[in-house]
Write an enzyme that holds these catalytic residues in place. Sequence first.
Site, PDB file in Angstrom:
ATOM      1  N   ASN A  27       0.903  -1.214   0.011  1.00  0.00           N
ATOM      2  CA  ASN A  27       0.003   0.057   0.014  1.00  0.00           C
ATOM      3  C   ASN A  27       0.790   1.284  -0.043  1.00  0.00           C
ATOM      4  O   ASN A  27       2.132   1.187   0.133  1.00  0.00           O
ATOM      5  CB  ASN A  27      -0.793  -0.048   1.154  1.00  0.00           C
ATOM      6  CG  ASN A  27      -0.245  -0.146   2.643  1.00  0.00           C
ATOM      7  OD1 ASN A  27       0.544   0.508   2.791  1.00  0.00           O
ATOM      8  ND2 ASN A  27      -0.584  -1.070   3.369  1.00  0.00           N
ATOM      9  N   ASP A  37       1.023  -8.372   1.268  1.00  0.00           N
ATOM     10  CA  ASP A  37       1.670  -7.495   1.865  1.00  0.00           C
ATOM     11  C   ASP A  37       1.954  -7.867   3.393  1.00  0.00           C
ATOM     12  O   ASP A  37       3.267  -7.930   3.794  1.00  0.00           O
ATOM     13  CB  ASP A  37       0.849  -6.188   1.932  1.00  0.00           C
ATOM     14  CG  ASP A  37       1.716  -4.858   2.352  1.00  0.00           C
ATOM     15  OD1 ASP A  37       3.143  -5.178   2.531  1.00  0.00           O
ATOM     16  OD2 ASP A  37       1.476  -3.712   2.771  1.00  0.00           O
ATOM     17  N   SER A 124      -3.235  -6.466  -7.200  1.00  0.00           N
ATOM     18  CA  SER A 124      -4.503  -5.729  -7.011  1.00  0.00           C
ATOM     19  C   SER A 124      -5.602  -6.805  -7.093  1.00  0.00           C
ATOM     20  O   SER A 124      -7.004  -6.491  -7.335  1.00  0.00           O
ATOM     21  CB  SER A 124      -4.605  -4.694  -8.228  1.00  0.00           C
ATOM     22  OG  SER A 124      -3.879  -3.488  -7.915  1.00  0.00           O
ATOM     23  N   THR A 125      -5.474  -8.047  -7.134  1.00  0.00           N
ATOM     24  CA  THR A 125      -6.545  -8.955  -7.511  1.00  0.00           C
ATOM     25  C   THR A 125      -7.314  -9.400  -6.118  1.00  0.00           C
ATOM     26  O   THR A 125      -8.136  -9.952  -6.191  1.00  0.00           O
ATOM     27  CB  THR A 125      -6.246 -10.128  -8.286  1.00  0.00           C
ATOM     28  OG1 THR A 125      -5.259 -11.022  -7.437  1.00  0.00           O
ATOM     29  CG2 THR A 125      -5.668  -9.861  -9.721  1.00  0.00           C
TER      30      THR A 125
END
Length: 177
Positions: A27, A37, A124-125
């Site tokens: 992020n 992350d 991003s999925t």
Amino acid sequence: MDIHERITAQQGDITKTQADAIVNAANTSLMGGGGVDGAIHRAGGPAILDDCRKIVARQGGCAVGEAVITTAGRLPAKHVIHTVGPVWNGGNKNEEEKLASCYRNALQLAVDNGLATIAFPNISTGIYRFPKDRAAGIAVQTIRVFLETHTGIQQVLLVCFDEENLRYTQQALQQQA
């Protein structure tokens, strides 16, 4: 080696992947979060967060589509390249180009640092809700175009967390072969 042989897909846990660099879907704060992350920060230990703090102090985080590099701490990889993927907003906010930028900028950082192997998650999925099929197509296309003009990267591994992402990634690899 043929470009198509330099890109492979597999299902697995990116935190266990041996490569010169693994890519983190970070992020903008670079302070760790959920999904891949959080998993990378937990598995790699405090050294990754320490490096991220230095980057934040120097440049104030990482913008969507951009990338930064840190140590990999306790991970089997040598480095973590953090990139910030776009949140899907229906496709009207330049999300596709921002996602392509994530892959291009991460690959360029690998080249700039003399890295030969790099592993990507499906950026991003997850909670950012980018459609998995579109994201796979963008990833494969962007990586292929990059590899056409950059021979230093020997292997790009697309590490898919789930079966659905793996299926879409394999389809994109076959369609664009």
